[in-house]
Design an enzyme around this catalytic site. Sequence first.
Site, short mmCIF file in Angstrom:
data_model
loop_
_atom_site.label_atom_id
_atom_site.label_comp_id
_atom_site.label_asym_id
_atom_site.label_seq_id
_atom_site.Cartn_x
_atom_site.Cartn_y
_atom_site.Cartn_z
N SER A 100 59.17 -4.57 52.13
CA SER A 100 59.89 -4.81 50.89
C SER A 100 58.99 -4.70 49.67
CB SER A 100 60.50 -6.21 50.91
OG SER A 100 59.46 -7.18 51.02
N HIS A 189 58.09 43.34 53.83
CA HIS A 189 57.51 43.27 55.18
C HIS A 189 56.02 43.63 55.18
CE1 HIS A 189 61.57 42.96 56.99
NE2 HIS A 189 61.91 43.77 56.02
N SER A 319 30.70 31.84 47.58
CA SER A 319 30.07 31.70 48.88
C SER A 319 28.65 31.17 48.73
CB SER A 319 30.04 33.06 49.60
OG SER A 319 29.28 32.99 50.80
N SER A 320 28.25 30.38 49.71
CA SER A 320 26.88 29.87 49.74
C SER A 320 25.93 30.84 50.42
CB SER A 320 26.85 28.52 50.47
OG SER A 320 27.28 28.69 51.82
N LYS A 325 30.12 36.98 45.65
CA LYS A 325 31.49 36.83 46.14
C LYS A 325 32.26 35.85 45.25
CE LYS A 325 33.93 36.42 50.54
NZ LYS A 325 35.00 35.47 50.26
N ILE A 326 33.47 36.25 44.88
CA ILE A 326 34.35 35.39 44.08
C ILE A 326 35.64 35.16 44.86
CG2 ILE A 326 35.64 35.14 41.94
CD1 ILE A 326 32.63 35.05 41.55
N GLU A 332 43.89 28.64 45.94
CA GLU A 332 43.74 27.95 47.22
C GLU A 332 44.01 26.45 47.09
OE1 GLU A 332 39.84 28.97 48.53
OE2 GLU A 332 40.34 31.07 48.89
#
Length: 470
Positions: A100, A189, A319-320, A325-326, A332
């Site tokens: 409650s 598709h 990225s590590s 890299k992007i 996300e």
Amino acid sequence: MSEENYRVESDSLGEMQVPSDAYWGAQTQRAVENFPISGITFSRRFIRALGIVKKGAAQANNELGLLADDIADAIVQAADEVIAGELDDQFPVDVFQTGSGTSSNMNANEVIANRAAEITGAKIGDRVVHPNDHVNYGQSSNDVIPTAMHVASLEAVEKDLIPSLESLHSELEAKEAEFDGVVKTGRTHLQDATPVRLGQEFGGYRAQVEKGIKRATDVQYHLRELALGGTATGTGLNTHPEFPGLAAEYISEEAGTQFREADNHFEAQSAHDAMAEAHGALRTIAGSLNKMANDLRLLASGPRNGLGEIEQPENQPGSSIMPGKINPVVAESVNQVHKQVIGNDAAVTAGAARGELDLNLYKPVLAHNFLQSAEILSNAAAVFGERFVAKLEANEEYCAEQVEQSMALATALNPAIGYDNAAKVAKQALAENKTVRDVAIDEGYLTAEEADEVLDPEAMTYRGILGSDN
């Protein structure tokens, strides 16, 4: 606790040691000890709503002559501090508690009562302002908690979610106009389909958000109903007949939005269909944002070996281990918010459908999950619009090159040469690595002039039959 660190307060079960610097009392302390479940306490918005409800109740009872001026004034001042967030650290009760929400109601009653006593010049714990007899006068946890739940939920939708969606809508609308001249390959598709304008795709996203705003607006009607005045079971025992409507007026004034007494107090306390309905809208909106985020991640995939039709913002290194890299990190985060909202929806749906007879016993978990969904969805929509959508750019030349290579251009041949012949052209073009236009001309189906008219990719993005007078 050592003696200098606690004071003794009592309730109907006896004495309890309470931290000396705490405004809460015995019942709250029992709840703290009884529910060491998650460490999750109610959010700022729900605590604010409790303060609004307690203030409105005190004002209504004072106007009805049921609460003395000095007591009511002290309660209102203490409730104002709760509303403002000045006493948030005084609400330690775990979300997973009595169904409650009695522990949280008494937490509010005790904090406001002790702070109000202090305001009058008395000591904390003196009970010159009583948590039950004064702060909770004419109320029950069974009507206070669903009232606070509706106040908090409506505010979250009206003041957070809808403005965030409107902001995202503006960004999508701007991109719809900016990208209107960019012709690209449509996809169904995940296969090449007839051309579309990138602006048309963004127009679809914009329309999704428009409909999401409408859904969020529509569910407010039932959230505006307040259970306050039903007391324990919905009968209204121990409360003034005019109290519910009057309290709703005061609550509306404080919240800056309109609330009203519940149409039926038994429904308002024993069932929480309004919460299930409203969270259903949140789930749908989260799904819309998830769809957009997925699409934009696909369109921006690459930069060299993906679809690459749009360029995403460089929000942070992706990225590590892979230099340069992007990743579409903001999109996300939107995807992940969707999954959390889906989980919350399962809890809200299950909780709203349960409870026995005259009381639904899932009030705290309903409130917590709804408010979390509203908060993360509001934040995600705002960030998505500001830090991702607004910074997208179109790869117009690349889109045009890909359209020219698309087998789906053969669709426009149907009215001119028939489906069977158009299929032959498409298959031959694919087998010989030629364009549909070249094969249609080479095989004598169309002249160069006819091909220019029938196989105009931009013209295919409008309703009509190419190469005819229709």
